[in-house]
Design an enzyme around this catalytic site. Structure first.
Site, PDB file in Angstrom:
ATOM      1  N   LYS A  54       0.842  -1.200   0.000  1.00 20.65           N
ATOM      2  CA  LYS A  54       0.000   0.000   0.000  1.00 20.65           C
ATOM      3  C   LYS A  54       0.876   1.248   0.000  1.00 20.65           C
ATOM      4  O   LYS A  54       0.610   2.221  -0.718  1.00 20.65           O
ATOM      5  CB  LYS A  54      -0.932  -0.001   1.222  1.00 20.65           C
ATOM      6  CG  LYS A  54      -2.105  -0.948   1.051  1.00 20.65           C
ATOM      7  CD  LYS A  54      -2.864  -1.221   2.337  1.00 20.65           C
ATOM      8  CE  LYS A  54      -3.844  -2.361   2.124  1.00 20.65           C
ATOM      9  NZ  LYS A  54      -4.477  -2.857   3.347  1.00 20.65           N
ATOM     10  N   GLN A  98      -4.789  -1.457   9.554  1.00 19.35           N
ATOM     11  CA  GLN A  98      -4.647  -2.804   8.990  1.00 19.35           C
ATOM     12  C   GLN A  98      -5.229  -3.842   9.947  1.00 19.35           C
ATOM     13  O   GLN A  98      -4.867  -3.895  11.121  1.00 19.35           O
ATOM     14  CB  GLN A  98      -3.157  -3.086   8.725  1.00 19.35           C
ATOM     15  CG  GLN A  98      -2.887  -4.398   8.024  1.00 19.35           C
ATOM     16  CD  GLN A  98      -3.468  -4.457   6.606  1.00 19.35           C
ATOM     17  OE1 GLN A  98      -3.328  -3.528   5.822  1.00 19.35           O
ATOM     18  NE2 GLN A  98      -4.150  -5.550   6.299  1.00 19.35           N
ATOM     19  N   ASP A 121     -11.467   2.812   3.778  1.00 23.09           N
ATOM     20  CA  ASP A 121     -11.737   1.369   3.723  1.00 23.09           C
ATOM     21  C   ASP A 121     -13.253   1.106   3.720  1.00 23.09           C
ATOM     22  O   ASP A 121     -13.683  -0.004   3.424  1.00 23.09           O
ATOM     23  CB  ASP A 121     -11.141   0.702   4.982  1.00 23.09           C
ATOM     24  CG  ASP A 121     -10.003  -0.240   4.637  1.00 23.09           C
ATOM     25  OD1 ASP A 121      -9.836  -0.575   3.454  1.00 23.09           O
ATOM     26  OD2 ASP A 121      -9.283  -0.649   5.573  1.00 23.09           O
TER      27      ASP A 121
END
Ligand code: NAP
Length: 297
Positions: A54, A98, A121
Site C-alpha cells: 500500500k 490494517q 476502507d
C-alpha cells in the site's frame, strides 16, 4: 466454450494510472498532495506485506504516505489516540487501520473512532449506512473493485440475477448492496443456504467470497454467466513443499461454462489497492471542497 478472462491486473494498473494522472491537478488546487495514513499494530507477516504494497502504491500515485507502526503489545488507548491524531491532521485524507488487530484490541471500537469522512476502507457503520441508503460515502475497496470489473464487462447490470456467496461486512454485504443499487435481483448465500448449487445455477452474476478453496464447482455455473472470484486460498502445490493460490471457484471447471471469469491470482486481488487509492483521491477532493467530475474515476 472457454470463458473470457477478466484481467483485473490490467484494469487495476489502468485505474492506478488514472488516479496518478489526477494527482497533479489536486496538488495545484489544494497546495498539497492527497495523504493516506496506514496504521499497523504488531508484526503479522501477511499484514506487513499488505502495508508495504500500500505504501509503495501510494507513493507511485504521487500521494503522501504516512505509516504508523505500533508494537504488538500496544494498548487500545495508544491505538485510539493515534487514530484521533490522524483524524485531526489536515494533511491526512484517508486512514486505514490494517486488520486483523491483536486480540486485546476491540476492532469495532477502533473502526468507530475513525472519522467516517477519512474512512477510505469503508468499514465505519456510517459508511455502511450511507451505502445502504444510497448516500455518497466510502465503499469497501474489494467489493467496489468487483463492481468495476462487472460494469466494465457487462455495461448495465439492470435486471440481472446476482448471487453473492458470503455475507461478511467487508465483502459479501457491501457487494450485495452495490449490486442492488445497480438494479440486480440479488441473493445473498452463506453457510446455512440450502441447495447452494441450485441457487448459483440461477445466477447471471456469481460473486464468490467464501474462503474455501475451489468450493464453487463448474457444474453450478449457468452457461454464459459472469464469475467473480474473491477468494484467496493458499493450498499445497504440485511440487512437495510448495504452495499455490487458488480462489473459491473451481477455475478449470467454471471456465468451461462461464461467459467470463476472474483468475486467481490476477483477478480481484490487484483491484483492492487500486480502489484504495481511488477512494483516497475522492476523500482528498471532498475534504478540500474540490469537484471531481462524475464518473472521472
Ligand atoms: P469471511 O468473513 O470468513 O466470510 C466468509 C463467508 O462465507 C461467510 O459469510 C460464511 O457464511 C460463508 N461460507 C462459509 N462456508 C460456506 C459454505 N460452505 N457455503 C456457503 N457459504 C459459506 O471471509 P471474507 O473476509 O468475506 O473473505 C472471503 C474470501 O475473500 C477469503 O478467501 C479472503 O481471503 C478473500 N478476500 C480477498 C480480498 C482481495 O482480493 N483483496 C479481500 C478480502 C477477502 P456464514 O456467515 O454463514 O458463516
Amino acid at each position: 466454450m472457454s470463458a473470457d478472462i477478466i484481467d483485473g491486473k490490467a484494469f487495476a494498473a489502468n485505474l492506478r494510472a488514472k488516479v496518478a494522472a489526477m494527482v497533479p491537478a489536486f496538488r495545484a488546487a489544494a497546495g498539497r498532495a492527497p495523504g493516506l495514513a496506514v496504521v499497523l499494530v504488531g508484526d503479522d507477516p501477511a499484514s506487513q506485506v499488505y502495508v508495504r504494497s500500500k505504501h509503495k502504491a501510494t507513493i507511485e500515485a504521487g500521494m503522501e504516505s504516512f505509516e504508523h507502526r505500533l508494537p504488538a503489545d500496544a494498548s487500545q488507548e495508544e491505538l485510539l489516540a493515534t487514530v484521533e491524531r490522524l483524524n485531526a491532521d489536515g494533511s491526512v485524507d484517508g486512514i486505514l487501520v490494517q486488520l486483523p488487530l491483536p486480540g486485546h484490541i476491540d476492532e469495532n471500537l477502533v473502526i468507530a473512532t475513525i472519522d467516517p469522512d477519512k474512512d477510505v476502507d469503508g468499514f465505519h457503520v456510517t459508511n455502511a449506512g450511507r451505502l445502504a441508503v444510497g448516500q455518497p460515502g466510502y465503499v469497501p475497496c474489494t467489493p467496489l473493485g468487483c463492481l468495476m470489473l462487472l460494469k466494465d464487462r457487462l455495461g448495465s447490470l439492470s435486471g440481472l440475477d446476482a448471487v453473492v456467496i458470503g455475507r461478511s461486512n467487508i465483502v459479501g454485504k457491501p457487494m450485495a448492496q452495490l449490486l442492488l443499487a445497480e438494479s440486480c435481483t440479488v441473493t445473498i448465500a452463506h453457510s446455512r443456504t440450502r441447495d447452494l448449487p441450485a441457487v448459483v445455477r440461477r445466477a447471471d452474476i456469481v460473486v464468490a467470497a467464501v474462503g474455501r478453496p475451489e468450493m464453487v464447482r463448474g457444474d453450478w455455473i449457468k452457461p454464459g454467466a459472469t464469475v467473480i472470484d474473491v477468494g484467496i486460498n493458499r493450498v499445497p502445490g504440485a511440487e512437495p513443499g510448495k504452495t499455490k493460490l487458488v480462489g473459491d471457484v473451481d477455475y478449470a471447471g467454471a471456465s468451461g461454462v462461464a461467459g467470463a471469469i476472474t483468475p486467481v491470482p490476477g483477478g480481484v486481488g490487484p483491484m483492492t489497492i487500486a480502489v484504495l487509492l481511488r477512494n483516497t483521491l475522492v476523500a482528498a477532493h471532498r475534504r478540500a471542497g474540490l469537484a471531481l467530475a462524475d464518473g472521472a474515476i
